[in-house]
Design an enzyme around this catalytic site. Structure first.
Site, PDB file in Angstrom:
ATOM      1  N   CYS A 156       0.808  -1.227   0.000  1.00 45.89           N
ATOM      2  CA  CYS A 156       0.000   0.000   0.000  1.00 45.89           C
ATOM      3  C   CYS A 156       0.837   1.271   0.000  1.00 45.89           C
ATOM      4  O   CYS A 156       0.321   2.344  -0.296  1.00 45.89           O
ATOM      5  CB  CYS A 156      -0.930   0.025   1.198  1.00 45.89           C
ATOM      6  SG  CYS A 156      -2.307  -1.084   0.962  1.00 45.89           S
TER       7      CYS A 156
HETATM    8  N1  CO8 Z   1     -20.196  -9.198   7.503  1.00 51.26           N
HETATM    9  C1  CO8 Z   1     -20.673  -9.361   8.753  1.00 51.26           C
HETATM   10  N2  CO8 Z   1     -19.899  -9.590   9.835  1.00 51.26           N
HETATM   11  C2  CO8 Z   1     -18.572  -9.676   9.646  1.00 51.26           C
HETATM   12  C3  CO8 Z   1     -17.988  -9.538   8.366  1.00 51.26           C
HETATM   13  C4  CO8 Z   1     -18.855  -9.303   7.279  1.00 51.26           C
HETATM   14  N3  CO8 Z   1     -18.376  -9.136   6.036  1.00 51.26           N
HETATM   15  N4  CO8 Z   1     -16.666  -9.667   8.498  1.00 51.26           N
HETATM   16  C5  CO8 Z   1     -16.386  -9.888   9.785  1.00 51.26           C
HETATM   17  N5  CO8 Z   1     -17.554  -9.904  10.495  1.00 51.26           N
HETATM   18  C6  CO8 Z   1     -17.704 -10.124  11.939  1.00 51.26           C
HETATM   19  C7  CO8 Z   1     -16.518 -10.837  12.546  1.00 51.26           C
HETATM   20  O1  CO8 Z   1     -16.630 -12.235  12.423  1.00 51.26           O
HETATM   21  C8  CO8 Z   1     -16.591 -10.375  13.989  1.00 51.26           C
HETATM   22  O2  CO8 Z   1     -17.566 -11.139  14.664  1.00 51.26           O
HETATM   23  P1  CO8 Z   1     -17.369 -11.525  16.238  1.00 51.26           P
HETATM   24  O3  CO8 Z   1     -17.340 -10.204  16.946  1.00 51.26           O
HETATM   25  O4  CO8 Z   1     -18.547 -12.363  16.509  1.00 51.26           O
HETATM   26  O5  CO8 Z   1     -16.040 -12.240  16.305  1.00 51.26           O
HETATM   27  C9  CO8 Z   1     -17.099  -8.955  13.884  1.00 51.26           C
HETATM   28  O6  CO8 Z   1     -17.757  -8.875  12.602  1.00 51.26           O
HETATM   29  C10 CO8 Z   1     -16.005  -7.914  13.965  1.00 51.26           C
HETATM   30  O7  CO8 Z   1     -14.929  -8.293  13.069  1.00 51.26           O
HETATM   31  P2  CO8 Z   1     -13.563  -7.551  13.031  1.00 51.26           P
HETATM   32  O8  CO8 Z   1     -13.022  -7.402  14.433  1.00 51.26           O
HETATM   33  O9  CO8 Z   1     -12.684  -8.223  12.022  1.00 51.26           O
HETATM   34  O10 CO8 Z   1     -14.040  -6.134  12.454  1.00 51.26           O
HETATM   35  P3  CO8 Z   1     -13.303  -4.755  12.498  1.00 51.26           P
HETATM   36  O11 CO8 Z   1     -14.170  -3.796  13.179  1.00 51.26           O
HETATM   37  O12 CO8 Z   1     -11.887  -4.861  12.944  1.00 51.26           O
HETATM   38  O13 CO8 Z   1     -13.299  -4.354  10.921  1.00 51.26           O
HETATM   39  C11 CO8 Z   1     -11.747  -4.282   9.062  1.00 51.26           C
HETATM   40  C12 CO8 Z   1     -12.607  -5.157   9.994  1.00 51.26           C
HETATM   41  C13 CO8 Z   1     -12.670  -3.404   8.261  1.00 51.26           C
HETATM   42  C14 CO8 Z   1     -10.941  -5.176   8.176  1.00 51.26           C
HETATM   43  C15 CO8 Z   1     -10.831  -3.369   9.917  1.00 51.26           C
HETATM   44  O14 CO8 Z   1     -10.188  -4.126  10.916  1.00 51.26           O
HETATM   45  C16 CO8 Z   1      -9.779  -2.647   9.108  1.00 51.26           C
HETATM   46  O15 CO8 Z   1     -10.063  -1.939   8.179  1.00 51.26           O
HETATM   47  N6  CO8 Z   1      -8.519  -2.779   9.528  1.00 51.26           N
HETATM   48  C17 CO8 Z   1      -7.402  -2.108   8.850  1.00 51.26           C
HETATM   49  C18 CO8 Z   1      -7.104  -2.808   7.605  1.00 51.26           C
HETATM   50  C19 CO8 Z   1      -5.998  -2.189   6.824  1.00 51.26           C
HETATM   51  O16 CO8 Z   1      -5.709  -1.019   6.862  1.00 51.26           O
HETATM   52  N7  CO8 Z   1      -5.349  -3.008   6.105  1.00 51.26           N
HETATM   53  C20 CO8 Z   1      -4.375  -2.585   5.190  1.00 51.26           C
HETATM   54  C21 CO8 Z   1      -4.360  -3.611   4.149  1.00 51.26           C
HETATM   55  S1  CO8 Z   1      -4.026  -3.054   2.623  1.00 51.26           S
HETATM   56  C22 CO8 Z   1      -2.364  -3.098   2.259  1.00 51.26           C
HETATM   57  O17 CO8 Z   1      -1.489  -2.903   3.030  1.00 51.26           O
HETATM   58  C23 CO8 Z   1      -2.038  -3.453   0.855  1.00 51.26           C
HETATM   59  C24 CO8 Z   1      -2.035  -4.897   0.656  1.00 51.26           C
HETATM   60  C25 CO8 Z   1      -1.830  -5.221  -0.763  1.00 51.26           C
HETATM   61  C26 CO8 Z   1      -3.110  -5.213  -1.586  1.00 51.26           C
HETATM   62  C27 CO8 Z   1      -3.516  -6.556  -2.041  1.00 51.26           C
HETATM   63  C28 CO8 Z   1      -4.646  -6.545  -3.005  1.00 51.26           C
HETATM   64  C29 CO8 Z   1      -5.694  -7.622  -2.789  1.00 51.26           C
END
Ligand code: CO8
Length: 375
Positions: A156
């Site tokens: 990223c």
């Molecule tokens: N629908 C419904 N519920 C869901 C879903 C969904 N789609 N997904 C997860 N849940 C549930 C989980 O199971 C969990 O349930 P429980 O509480 O019962 O365990 C609950 O929702 C909460 O889940 P999370 O704790 O995972 O949710 P978050 O509030 O943390 O949100 C995010 C998840 C949106 C992923 C968030 O953590 C986030 O954005 N984090 C930062 C991510 C980030 O910045 N990453 C950078 C990556 S990009 C990068 O560096 C480049 C990579 C190269 C690119 C590659 C191309 C493909």
């Protein structure tokens, strides 16, 4: 040392949109199919049933409302769940080069430059379509640019890391102007069957022209002096993709889950926000600038909450859309291109003398900042 400026930016936006509602509908069909096909094993406790995704969760957790993709029928087909591209022969321009060239042409036009004015091309992106020859050299050839070209990948943060390489080349005189392109076909490296991340990414390409200030074209729409660049990395396994040239030699499954994007999203959120805010603050300090003196922050676009927290740490108050514009609601996370899209879309209203910061952060971990002043 010469002064380096950003004199043009370009954006290629794919024609297909997938809304959260469409994405969730097809994902939930896939879940129903999977659970029905595996009903006996699920009942026997051998595997766990998949759970449905939801639009509400996606919007609340990320701020993403839709994403652009180069191909959507394959992604939305519950029997497939990845895009459908046709392999091109070696004598045809590759898809990743094609979208980079589209963004590059726009950036060159904005800067009032032709191919003859450019001495180097850097293709800086999270995924390269092939190992070699470098994507950048194919892009260079298509645009008719002389000089050098190379690829670089810092996930990223690739765009800001690329801008630093370009600015360094311009500042020390090894190039008059360098074109940095960020073609991101994230749809081909996203696991669309994983509800934790199936909503995160979108496809796009961006381009930036970095050149020697005194060579700027009078027709350039905007000129931004690069006051400083600062890069930092710190190893983490929390965002990882094990796809690579060793896969077949290791007899590993090329379709295994670890051969596509995966992350510990919560940990990334918690760990990267303080790193990014401290990095920007430290960088500004070396330039004698206070965070509150900055007119606009064009931040990496991964998560709305992350950007709000980074903005708050820097400004000591809620950052408004004017302080730190958001484009991820429309584009989703476009890997390296996000901060450049924000800059491209939201810089025309600033006045001469205004200060801005382009900042990306992500896998590595990696963080890069570019401090600019409008001329
Ligand atoms: N629908 C419904 N519920 C869901 C879903 C969904 N789609 N997904 C997860 N849940 C549930 C989980 O199971 C969990 O349930 P429980 O509480 O019962 O365990 C609950 O929702 C909460 O889940 P999370 O704790 O995972 O949710 P978050 O509030 O943390 O949100 C995010 C998840 C949106 C992923 C968030 O953590 C986030 O954005 N984090 C930062 C991510 C980030 O910045 N990453 C950078 C990556 S990009 C990068 O560096 C480049 C990579 C190269 C690119 C590659 C191309 C493909």
């Amino acid at each position: 040392m010469y002064r380096a400026i950003i004199s043009g930016t370009g954006l290629f936006t794919p024609e297909h949109i997938i809304t959260n509602a469409e994405l969730v509908e097809s994902f939930n069909k896939y879940v129903a199919l999977y659970n029905a096909r595996n009903a006996e094993r699920i009942a026997a406790g051998e595997i766990t049933a998949l759970q449905e995704s939801s639009v509400e969760f996606i919007e609340k957790a990320s701020g993403i409302k839709q994403r652009y993709v180069l191909e959507k029928t394959g992604v939305l087909d519950p029997e497939r769940m990845y895009p459908r591209f046709t392999e091109r022969p070696d004598d045809e321009l590759s898809l990743e080069a094609e979208i980079a060239v589209a963004a590059a042409r726009e950036a060159l036009a904005a800067a009032g430059k032709t191919a003859a004015d450019i001495d180097g091309v850097i293709c800086a992106a999270a995924n390269m379509q092939r190992a070699y020859p470098a994507m950048a050299i194919e892009i260079q050839q298509e645009l008719g640019i002389n000089g050098f070209a190379f690829d670089m990948n810092v996930a990223c943060s690739s765009a800001t890391f690329g801008i630093q390489q370009a600015a360094d080349a311009v500042r020390c005189g090894s190039a008059r102007a360098v074109l940095v392109v960020n073609p991101e076909i994230t749809s081909a490296h996203l696991e669309w069957r994983d509800r934790d991340c199936h909503f995160i990414f979108g496809d796009v390409a961006t381009a930036v022209v970095v050149e020697r200030a005194e060579l700027a074209s009078p027709s350039a729409a905007q000129k931004w002096e690069v006051l400083g660049t600062k890069l930092a990395t710190q190893f983490s396994n929390n965002i990882r993709n094990n796809f690579g040239f060793m896969n077949s030699a290791e007899d590993s499954d090329p379709n295994a889950r670890d051969k596509k994007f995966r992350q510990e999203g919560r940990k990334v959120f918690k760990e990267v926000v303080p790193i990014a805010a401290a990095h920007i603050e430290g960088h500004l300090d070396t330039l004698g600038i206070k965070p509150t003196d900055v007119r606009r922050y064009w931040l990496h676009q991964a998560n709305l909450g992350m950007n709000q927290l980074v903005g708050k740490k820097l400004l000591g108050r809620e950052a408004t859309a004017d302080d730190a514009p958001i484009i991820l609601d429309e584009f989703a996370n476009t890997a390296s291109a996000g901060s450049v899209i924000a800059f491209h879309r939201h810089n025309a209203d600033l006045a001469a003398g205004d200060l801005g910061v382009i900042c990306s952060f992500g896998a590595g971990y990696s963080v890069g900042s570019v401090v600019v002043r409008k001329l």
